[in-house]
Enzyme design. Structure first.
Site, mmCIF file in Angstrom:
data_model
loop_
_atom_site.group_PDB
_atom_site.id
_atom_site.type_symbol
_atom_site.label_atom_id
_atom_site.label_comp_id
_atom_site.label_asym_id
_atom_site.label_seq_id
_atom_site.Cartn_x
_atom_site.Cartn_y
_atom_site.Cartn_z
ATOM 1 N N TYR A 43 13.922 31.551 6.526
ATOM 2 C CA TYR A 43 12.724 32.245 7.001
ATOM 3 C C TYR A 43 12.749 32.434 8.511
ATOM 4 O O TYR A 43 13.083 31.507 9.261
ATOM 5 C CB TYR A 43 11.478 31.429 6.643
ATOM 6 N N LYS A 100 0.848 -1.208 0.000
ATOM 7 C CA LYS A 100 0.000 0.000 0.000
ATOM 8 C C LYS A 100 0.880 1.253 0.000
ATOM 9 O O LYS A 100 2.087 1.171 0.261
ATOM 10 C CB LYS A 100 -0.904 -0.033 1.242
HETATM 11 C C1 LIG Z 1 -0.214 -1.899 6.879
HETATM 12 C C2 LIG Z 1 -0.740 -3.179 7.376
HETATM 13 C C3 LIG Z 1 0.116 -4.285 7.546
HETATM 14 C C4 LIG Z 1 1.609 -4.215 7.393
HETATM 15 O O1 LIG Z 1 2.199 -3.857 8.636
HETATM 16 P P1 LIG Z 1 3.789 -3.729 8.796
HETATM 17 O O2 LIG Z 1 3.972 -3.334 10.211
HETATM 18 O O3 LIG Z 1 4.220 -2.664 7.848
HETATM 19 O O4 LIG Z 1 4.364 -5.044 8.456
HETATM 20 C C5 LIG Z 1 -0.463 -5.511 7.875
HETATM 21 N N1 LIG Z 1 -1.799 -5.619 8.057
HETATM 22 C C6 LIG Z 1 -2.640 -4.568 7.936
HETATM 23 C C7 LIG Z 1 -4.096 -4.771 8.169
HETATM 24 C C8 LIG Z 1 -2.151 -3.317 7.621
HETATM 25 O O5 LIG Z 1 -2.979 -2.271 7.513
#
Ligand SMILES: *Cc1c(COP(=O)(O)O)cnc(C)c1O
Length: 369
Positions: free
Chosen positions: A264, A38
């Site tokens: 700034y 993702k």
């Molecule tokens: C993002 C996510 C993961 C991955 O978690 P990591 O700590 O990056 O390995 C696994 N399960 C769900 C439901 C997530 O939203």
């Protein structure tokens, strides 16, 4: 030292392969591997990452939203893709693209069944999510029987997996809570196995849980941050290699007299004659203002140079008074060194937020294994 060309995020696919194999060696032989890609593969370019992971043999992909999955399909990715957080209005598109929804509420389950029936689907693969203590998304464990009743009304969908998400798998102080979550999930899973004539895939482990609760691997693990080289723990970090290295170059060097100021609102004041280097990246690239004013620094010829003054939208300044360097020289913002975990900590955040926040304006350069 090679001259940099522009600000780039180098993506090392060799490091990705190393991390994949290292993590895979932590889980028992027939446990499936879901690679979480993702948010543009945590900022690392999801299409190139997905192609490499397909080649390495990942069983499943997961993204948060339908559009992320559609983009992967358009790029020719054929591995099953689970959508963690699908939105009802795009269910048709989800099915057209062979994406698999996580269904976590009555509303979603009912709506998805309606769409699957409308489109004449049979046994369309879905994933049922339970809330075991995170209190974010998921059916209550009390709803197991209601879910069964709903599923019994249709042949349009088929449960491919049942899962839950751990709230604190990286935190040893919360070990008892995590074990309780795992235990609650095991009971739900047992009911599913009892109810169906087949065993759906069962999964609770994210990266930290893969390392900290290996006994909970069940039939699949869901791994995100570890693939990109971070383990929420110094010891785990040592086994992994950061995939992304953010590099840039010195645009200009300013020579300041004692008492002159930088940027700034003039928040940095030279206490000695100083050399200040200007870099072509800023908060619009994901290096937020919280990292400015000497909270942390970058590496120039392997030497630490603090970020001075307020970070601007497209630019930040570093103090290179004690470093032998010139305009056009390369600068490393984070990678192996400085480690993104430490860089993030200086801004009171975590590697996840830093790496997913590197904006699309920054060129990604793929380094083949
Ligand atoms: C993002 C996510 C993961 C991955 O978690 P990591 O700590 O990056 O390995 C696994 N399960 C769900 C439901 C997530 O939203």
């Amino acid at each position: 030292m090679p001259k940099a060309q522009e600000t780039v995020l180098e993506i090392d696919l060799g490091a990705l392969a190393h991390n994949y194999k290292t993590i895979l060696s932590q889980v028992p032989e027939n446990v499936k591997f879901m690679a979480v890609i993702k948010a543009y593969a945590y900022g690392n370019d999801s299409i190139n990452i997905a192609r490499k992971l397909e080649e390495l043999g990942a069983d499943y992909f997961a993204v948060a939203y339908i559009q992320e999955g559609v983009r992967l399909r358009q790029a020719g990715i054929t591995t099953p893709i689970m959508i963690f957080h699908p939105q009802q209005e795009n269910f048709d598109q989800l099915i057209e693209n062979c994406l698999e929804p996580s269904l976590y509420s009555d509303r979603l389950l009912t709506d998805f069944i309606a769409t699957a029936e409308k489109l004449g689907q049979k046994d369309y693969p879905v994933h049922i999510k339970f809330n075991t203590g995170m209190n974010r998304l998921g059916f209550s464990p009390k709803k197991v029987e209601t879910v069964f009743e709903r599923l019994a009304t249709t042949s349009a969908i088929k449960v491919h997996s049942v899962f839950s998400h751990l709230a604190a798998s990286d935190d040893w102080q919360e070990r008892e809570f995590t074990l309780q979550q795992i235990n609650t999930f095991r009971k739900i899973a047992a009911r599913f196995v009892e109810e169906f004539s087949y065993e759906p895939i069962l999964h609770v482990c994210n990266t930290s849980a893969i390392f900290n609760y290996p006994e909970a691997a069940m039939s699949m693990v869901r791994c995100g941050i570890g693939l990109y080289g971070f383990g929420n723990d110094k010891e785990i970090d040592k086994k992994l290699k950061p995939v992304g290295t953010l590099k840039t170059l010195i645009s200009q060097i300013q020579h300041l007299e004692e008492g002159e100021t930088v940027g700034y609102n003039r928040t940095f004041k030279a206490t000695r004659p100083s050399r200040i280097a200007t870099l072509p990246l800023g908060y619009a690239d994901g290096i937020h203002r919280k990292y400015g004013n000497e909270k942390t620094g970058v590496l120039v010829h392997e030497q630490f140079a603090p970020i001075v003054g307020n970070i601007c939208m497209d630019i930040l300044m570093i103090d290179v008074t004690d470093i032998d360097c010139e305009e056009g020289d390369q600068v490393v913002i984070f990678g192996e060194q400085p480690h993104a975990t430490d860089f993030a900590a200086a801004g009171k955040t975590i590697s996840y937020e830093l790496i997913t926040g590197i904006s699309q304006r920054v060129t990604r350069r793929i380094i083949q294994a």
